[in-house]
Design an enzyme around this catalytic site. Structure first.
Site, PDB file in Angstrom:
ATOM      1  N   CYS A 160       0.955  -1.239   0.109  1.00 51.64           N
ATOM      2  CA  CYS A 160       0.054  -0.066  -0.123  1.00 51.64           C
ATOM      3  C   CYS A 160       0.850   1.196   0.054  1.00 51.64           C
ATOM      4  O   CYS A 160       0.841   1.939  -0.789  1.00 51.64           O
ATOM      5  CB  CYS A 160      -0.915   0.037   0.983  1.00 51.64           C
ATOM      6  SG  CYS A 160      -2.121  -1.432   1.233  1.00 51.64           S
ATOM      7  N   ARG A 180      -0.326   4.021  -2.336  1.00 52.60           N
ATOM      8  CA  ARG A 180      -1.493   3.903  -3.361  1.00 52.60           C
ATOM      9  C   ARG A 180      -2.907   3.887  -2.840  1.00 52.60           C
ATOM     10  O   ARG A 180      -3.717   3.967  -3.457  1.00 52.60           O
ATOM     11  CB  ARG A 180      -1.334   2.919  -4.339  1.00 52.60           C
ATOM     12  CG  ARG A 180      -1.379   1.420  -3.614  1.00 52.60           C
ATOM     13  CD  ARG A 180      -1.114   0.098  -4.487  1.00 52.60           C
ATOM     14  NE  ARG A 180      -1.308  -1.020  -3.659  1.00 52.60           N
ATOM     15  CZ  ARG A 180      -2.470  -1.576  -3.378  1.00 52.60           C
ATOM     16  NH1 ARG A 180      -3.660  -1.089  -3.395  1.00 52.60           N
ATOM     17  NH2 ARG A 180      -2.586  -2.866  -2.593  1.00 52.60           N
ATOM     18  N   SER A 181      -2.986   3.291  -1.730  1.00 54.13           N
ATOM     19  CA  SER A 181      -4.466   2.862  -1.152  1.00 54.13           C
ATOM     20  C   SER A 181      -4.132   3.142   0.470  1.00 54.13           C
ATOM     21  O   SER A 181      -3.238   2.559   1.194  1.00 54.13           O
ATOM     22  CB  SER A 181      -4.766   1.554  -1.451  1.00 54.13           C
ATOM     23  OG  SER A 181      -6.015   1.205  -0.779  1.00 54.13           O
ATOM     24  N   CYS A 182      -5.217   3.494   1.132  1.00 52.02           N
ATOM     25  CA  CYS A 182      -5.231   3.590   2.413  1.00 52.02           C
ATOM     26  C   CYS A 182      -6.671   3.476   3.024  1.00 52.02           C
ATOM     27  O   CYS A 182      -7.350   4.323   3.048  1.00 52.02           O
ATOM     28  CB  CYS A 182      -4.441   5.044   2.938  1.00 52.02           C
ATOM     29  SG  CYS A 182      -4.349   5.225   4.735  1.00 52.02           S
ATOM     30  N   ILE A 222     -12.615   5.091   3.748  1.00 55.91           N
ATOM     31  CA  ILE A 222     -13.425   4.409   4.799  1.00 55.91           C
ATOM     32  C   ILE A 222     -14.331   3.292   4.213  1.00 55.91           C
ATOM     33  O   ILE A 222     -15.247   3.433   3.567  1.00 55.91           O
ATOM     34  CB  ILE A 222     -14.336   5.464   5.617  1.00 55.91           C
ATOM     35  CG1 ILE A 222     -13.375   6.509   5.924  1.00 55.91           C
ATOM     36  CG2 ILE A 222     -14.932   5.052   6.717  1.00 55.91           C
ATOM     37  CD1 ILE A 222     -14.012   7.728   6.362  1.00 55.91           C
ATOM     38  N   TYR A 223     -13.984   2.204   4.887  1.00 54.84           N
ATOM     39  CA  TYR A 223     -14.901   1.131   4.445  1.00 54.84           C
ATOM     40  C   TYR A 223     -16.348   0.971   4.893  1.00 54.84           C
ATOM     41  O   TYR A 223     -16.661   1.704   6.024  1.00 54.84           O
ATOM     42  CB  TYR A 223     -14.577  -0.430   5.104  1.00 54.84           C
ATOM     43  CG  TYR A 223     -13.207  -1.039   4.126  1.00 54.84           C
ATOM     44  CD1 TYR A 223     -13.549  -1.804   2.844  1.00 54.84           C
ATOM     45  CD2 TYR A 223     -12.013  -0.728   4.485  1.00 54.84           C
ATOM     46  CE1 TYR A 223     -12.504  -2.068   2.268  1.00 54.84           C
ATOM     47  CE2 TYR A 223     -11.030  -1.203   3.676  1.00 54.84           C
ATOM     48  CZ  TYR A 223     -11.332  -1.838   2.547  1.00 54.84           C
ATOM     49  OH  TYR A 223     -10.311  -2.510   1.849  1.00 54.84           O
ATOM     50  N   ALA A 282     -10.677  -5.300   7.042  1.00 59.77           N
ATOM     51  CA  ALA A 282     -10.882  -6.138   5.729  1.00 59.77           C
ATOM     52  C   ALA A 282      -9.852  -6.702   5.250  1.00 59.77           C
ATOM     53  O   ALA A 282      -8.765  -6.133   4.792  1.00 59.77           O
ATOM     54  CB  ALA A 282     -11.508  -4.993   4.646  1.00 59.77           C
TER      55      ALA A 282
END
EC number: 2.1.1.45
Length: 283
Positions: A160, A180-182, A222-223, A282
């Protein structure tokens, strides 16, 4: 702390729902966020609107610097952050490259400490950077990268926060880290600590003053099952003043980090925080 809360609020207010295929969950998402940490003035970016387990975050970055690729090694350092992805990620469990329980494969520091060359050899990117910086060299390419699309199938998870670019101005060291993703509720409080600690440690072992660390996040989200506690609990709390991080000044070399440094070599002063919030993770 303000920039962290501003990003959380921005996602809640402006984010768009995106379906994530890997986790089979929806994410409230924004694109591009830029955070800055003033390491030189010891403005430690530790979240105060909930309890943050900073020791686990530092243990993880130490494991990356050592090139670990087994969750058991990370547990021995003091973090369980890789237990799930190493042992519960179904795609990795089905991958023939997995070597058994706790194996993470070629990810993060394991790749950066032995980056594959076309001729079959490897390059220790971290050692090269430390050697250059210790000699006052900045070739404008002092980049520690964990990103290798050709090796994605050899690890349990793509990186990430995948790149760290060090720069010298005079005797001050700076860092640009790209992610790339958080997962903002769960991951960002760790990632902020790690970017800060990485610059602080690298400055210390190469003989420079730490400057600022610049942290770019491309996809911040945010999931769906994290939204309510973020919006209704964490964002409703007033933040406390930032604490201070103390690093053992006896840490002088990369070899020290590789061999004897433990969590006992780090301490945090004046950390006042609200109660912990248990956000879903997740896999």
């Amino acid at each position: 702390m303000k920039q962290y809360l501003d990003l959380c609020k921005r996602i809640v207010d402006e984010g768009e729902w995106v379906n994530n295929a890997r986790t089979n969950k929806k994410c409230l998402t924004v694109i591009n966020a830029d955070l800055v940490y003033d390491v030189g003035n010891n403005q430690f970016p530790l979240v105060t609107t909930r309890k943050s387990f900073w020791k686990s975050a530092i243990a993880e970055i130490l494991g990356y610097l050592r090139g670990y690729q087994n969750a058991a090694d990370f547990r021995a350092l003091g973090t369980k952050t890789w237990d799930a992805n190493a042992n519960e990620n179904q795609a990795w469990l089905d991958n023939p490259n997995r070597k058994g329980p706790d194996d993470m494969g070629l990810i993060y520091g394991a790749l950066g400490r032995a980056f594959p060359k076309p001729d079959g050899g490897h390059v220790d990117l971290l050692q090269q950077i430390v050697d250059d910086l210790s000699n006052g060299i900045d070739n404008r390419g002092e980049i520690l990268t964990f990103y290798h699309p050709g090796a994605f199938d050899l690890g349990c998870l793509r990186p990430c926060m995948y790149e760290h670019h060090f720069s010298l101005l005079g005797d001050t060291l700076y860092l640009n880290s790209t992610q790339r993703s958080c997962d903002v509720p769960l991951g960002l409080n760790f990632n902020m600590v790690q970017v800060y600690v990485l610059l602080a440690l690298m400055a210390q072992i190469t003989g420079h003053k730490p400057g600022k660390a610049y942290h770019k996040i491309v996809n911040a989200h945010i999931y769906e099952d994290q939204l309510e506690p973020m919006r209704d609990v964490q964002l409703a709390r007033e933040p406390f003043a930032s604490p201070k991080l103390i690093i053992n000044p006896k840490i002088k070399t990369l070899k020290d980090i590789e061999t004897w440094v433990t969590l006992d070599d780090f301490s945090v002063e004046d950390y006042q925080h609200h109660d912990a919030i248990k956000y879903p993770f997740a896999v």
